[in-house]
Design an enzyme around this catalytic site. Sequence first.
Site, PDB file in Angstrom:
ATOM      1  N   PRO A 183      26.631   4.697 -39.919  1.00  0.00           N
ATOM      2  CG  PRO A 183      27.597   4.663 -37.776  1.00  0.00           C
ATOM      3  CD  PRO A 183      27.699   4.036 -39.142  1.00  0.00           C
ATOM      4  CD1 TRP A 184      23.216   9.495 -37.730  1.00  0.00           C
ATOM      5  CD2 TRP A 184      24.623  10.389 -36.217  1.00  0.00           C
ATOM      6  NE1 TRP A 184      22.640   9.358 -36.486  1.00  0.00           N
ATOM      7  CE2 TRP A 184      23.479   9.901 -35.541  1.00  0.00           C
ATOM      8  CE3 TRP A 184      25.636  10.994 -35.473  1.00  0.00           C
ATOM      9  CZ2 TRP A 184      23.326  10.001 -34.156  1.00  0.00           C
ATOM     10  CZ3 TRP A 184      25.493  11.093 -34.094  1.00  0.00           C
ATOM     11  CH2 TRP A 184      24.339  10.603 -33.463  1.00  0.00           C
ATOM     12  CE  LYS A 208      20.983   4.238 -45.770  1.00  0.00           C
ATOM     13  NZ  LYS A 208      21.216   5.618 -45.264  1.00  0.00           N
ATOM     14  CB  ALA A 266      15.943   0.188 -32.558  1.00  0.00           C
ATOM     15  CD  GLU A 288      30.285  -0.974 -33.475  1.00  0.00           C
ATOM     16  OE1 GLU A 288      29.398  -0.801 -32.593  1.00  0.00           O
ATOM     17  OE2 GLU A 288      31.088  -0.104 -33.807  1.00  0.00           O
ATOM     18  CB  CYS A 343      29.231   2.625 -30.849  1.00  0.00           C
ATOM     19  SG  CYS A 343      30.853   2.365 -31.568  1.00  0.00           S
ATOM     20  CD  GLU A 351      24.289   3.598 -28.082  1.00  0.00           C
ATOM     21  OE1 GLU A 351      23.493   3.270 -28.973  1.00  0.00           O
ATOM     22  OE2 GLU A 351      25.514   3.425 -28.164  1.00  0.00           O
ATOM     23  CD1 TRP A 371      34.350  -1.719 -33.447  1.00  0.00           C
ATOM     24  CD2 TRP A 371      35.888  -0.981 -31.993  1.00  0.00           C
ATOM     25  NE1 TRP A 371      33.795  -0.704 -32.716  1.00  0.00           N
ATOM     26  CE2 TRP A 371      34.723  -0.236 -31.823  1.00  0.00           C
ATOM     27  CE3 TRP A 371      36.992  -0.700 -31.195  1.00  0.00           C
ATOM     28  CZ2 TRP A 371      34.616   0.789 -30.875  1.00  0.00           C
ATOM     29  CZ3 TRP A 371      36.892   0.313 -30.266  1.00  0.00           C
ATOM     30  CH2 TRP A 371      35.716   1.042 -30.108  1.00  0.00           C
TER      31      TRP A 371
HETATM   32  P1  ADP Z   1      19.940   6.859 -35.700  1.00  0.00           P
HETATM   33  O1  ADP Z   1      18.590   6.470 -35.223  1.00  0.00           O
HETATM   34  O2  ADP Z   1      20.806   7.421 -34.646  1.00  0.00           O
HETATM   35  O3  ADP Z   1      19.889   7.681 -36.940  1.00  0.00           O
HETATM   36  P2  ADP Z   1      20.157   4.425 -37.146  1.00  0.00           P
HETATM   37  O4  ADP Z   1      20.517   3.084 -36.631  1.00  0.00           O
HETATM   38  O5  ADP Z   1      18.723   4.685 -37.457  1.00  0.00           O
HETATM   39  O6  ADP Z   1      20.685   5.498 -36.116  1.00  0.00           O
HETATM   40  O7  ADP Z   1      21.000   4.756 -38.462  1.00  0.00           O
HETATM   41  C1  ADP Z   1      22.196   4.117 -38.859  1.00  0.00           C
HETATM   42  C2  ADP Z   1      22.138   3.800 -40.339  1.00  0.00           C
HETATM   43  O8  ADP Z   1      21.094   2.846 -40.562  1.00  0.00           O
HETATM   44  C3  ADP Z   1      21.823   4.978 -41.244  1.00  0.00           C
HETATM   45  O9  ADP Z   1      22.578   4.863 -42.454  1.00  0.00           O
HETATM   46  C4  ADP Z   1      20.347   4.798 -41.526  1.00  0.00           C
HETATM   47  O10 ADP Z   1      19.955   5.393 -42.758  1.00  0.00           O
HETATM   48  C5  ADP Z   1      20.231   3.295 -41.585  1.00  0.00           C
HETATM   49  N1  ADP Z   1      18.896   2.746 -41.326  1.00  0.00           N
HETATM   50  C6  ADP Z   1      17.931   3.256 -40.516  1.00  0.00           C
HETATM   51  N2  ADP Z   1      16.822   2.486 -40.533  1.00  0.00           N
HETATM   52  C7  ADP Z   1      17.086   1.443 -41.365  1.00  0.00           C
HETATM   53  C8  ADP Z   1      16.352   0.285 -41.798  1.00  0.00           C
HETATM   54  N3  ADP Z   1      15.112   0.043 -41.367  1.00  0.00           N
HETATM   55  N4  ADP Z   1      16.956  -0.565 -42.653  1.00  0.00           N
HETATM   56  C9  ADP Z   1      18.212  -0.346 -43.096  1.00  0.00           C
HETATM   57  N5  ADP Z   1      18.940   0.710 -42.722  1.00  0.00           N
HETATM   58  C10 ADP Z   1      18.414   1.602 -41.872  1.00  0.00           C
END
Ligand code: ADP
Length: 480
Positions: free
Chosen positions: A144-145, A169, A225, A244, A278, A376, A442
Amino acid sequence: MTVTQSTPEAMFIDGKAIEGASGKRIPVFDPSTEEVIAEIPDASASEIDRAIAAARRAFDHDGWPQTTAQERGRILFRIAEKLRAEAPQLAELESRNSGKPIVEAEYDVADAATKISGTVNPVPDNALSLSLKEPVGVAGQIIPWNYPLLMAAWKLAPALAAGCTCVLKPAEQTPLTALRLAGWLNELGVPPGVVNIVTGFGETGGARMVEHPHVDKIAFTGSAAVGKLIMKSAADTLKRVTLELGGKSPNIFFADADFEAAIDGALFGVFINQGEVCSAGSRVLVERSIYPKFVEAMTEKARNIKLGAPLDRETKMGPLVSREQCDRVCKYQQIGRSEAKVAIGGGQPAAFKRGYYVEPTIFYDVDNSARIAREEIFGPVATVIPFEDERDALKIANDTPFGLAAAVWSRDIYKALRMVKAIRAGIVWVNHMQPTYVEAPWGGYKQSGFGRELGIHGIDEYLETKQVHINLNEQPIGWY
Ligand code: ADP
Ligand code: MG
């Protein structure tokens, strides 16, 4: 949208910088100015496949799993040293996060590479039965970011220590520090294909990694989600999955807690990193007898939280990561205004003309069934909930779909420890909130996910166990 000196970035695949064939680029923003500061390739399916093929080859044919634990440890130590040396620049690039915890994480996991060992099983026969620990294979890692480089370290270090190869990624919003790290890997002795960094959207690039038959394991940190989508998709190839996910962690204050420390812990627990954590203690549970005084003191202290530019050393709270996240948090502030009382905040600060800033917000008299107490938010929004006694506190604390973390504040060791045992969460702090160590596991209970990160626990998630039976009896089996 203004564009100032936006730097084109490349992915890192099989030891090489790869621009991206499609030419499609994703803008990367400075959330305090809303300016585009870089552009990253939007990886096509063929580029994701190429990264996976490189990781596969490095694992199956180039001998990475056969390198000694000492050699892998040495490489990790070199990465850690490099990160330490570059910490000021990395911290600046990260904008809001110091490089220090990352350095610690890499450093200590490197040492753990040589601590992986199997066991001898006491079988009742003239045989030697062994359990061997072996790397699970190619790991797809999606992060995540909120703590970009830290998350990259939490994912890459244990995988490499275990002997896995990786395709990582970063989130599309915050890829820059992971790409900076990628640029150093060749010189630090990481063989081509062992670590690949791909950029792009989760729905395309991330999803491709999850469904790809040549990826053995997905390690994901992100929203609940997306965690659910990943688990469903990974079922088709029966990948190992560790997740996580989010939380709605209770930060529980009994009347006998040290009051000053408690107020500080309540604020720190939910406002650190703008609440984009988180394990944020976003549900502040307060014993009724101190409740009015507590809300007042929390509110007073929250007035002093200095919002500002991330690189300003005085700043205690920067902007949220993106326009999307800012809109999301503002929506919850709006929902909260109709569900509970506002002690402070509840909107966006007027002082900023640009940037994704929101006010530190405290809602009180919140019912635990309210949306702001159940969902959340991932922003600086505290929901303060009163409770009557220990039993009531426990009931409210566990009444959530999540189970990542919790904290209990009390001077009564009996009460605190009863709570520790009864709380359904993967991490419980007593008289503190958020301390995280690379030596300690963790991860979450319930819908906060499964699997553990950090230390030897984290490395375990990248290992398979092979049973080996060695017959020591030279007689034929004598069955036929
Ligand atoms: P947010 O909605 O806060 O951006 P995400 O759970 O969507 O949080 O993002 C966390 C990571 O999961 C990012 O690297 C995002 O690119 C990746 N991601 C989002 N959607 C998918 C998906 N359908 N399959 C795999 N990775 C995903
Ligand atoms: Mg998303």
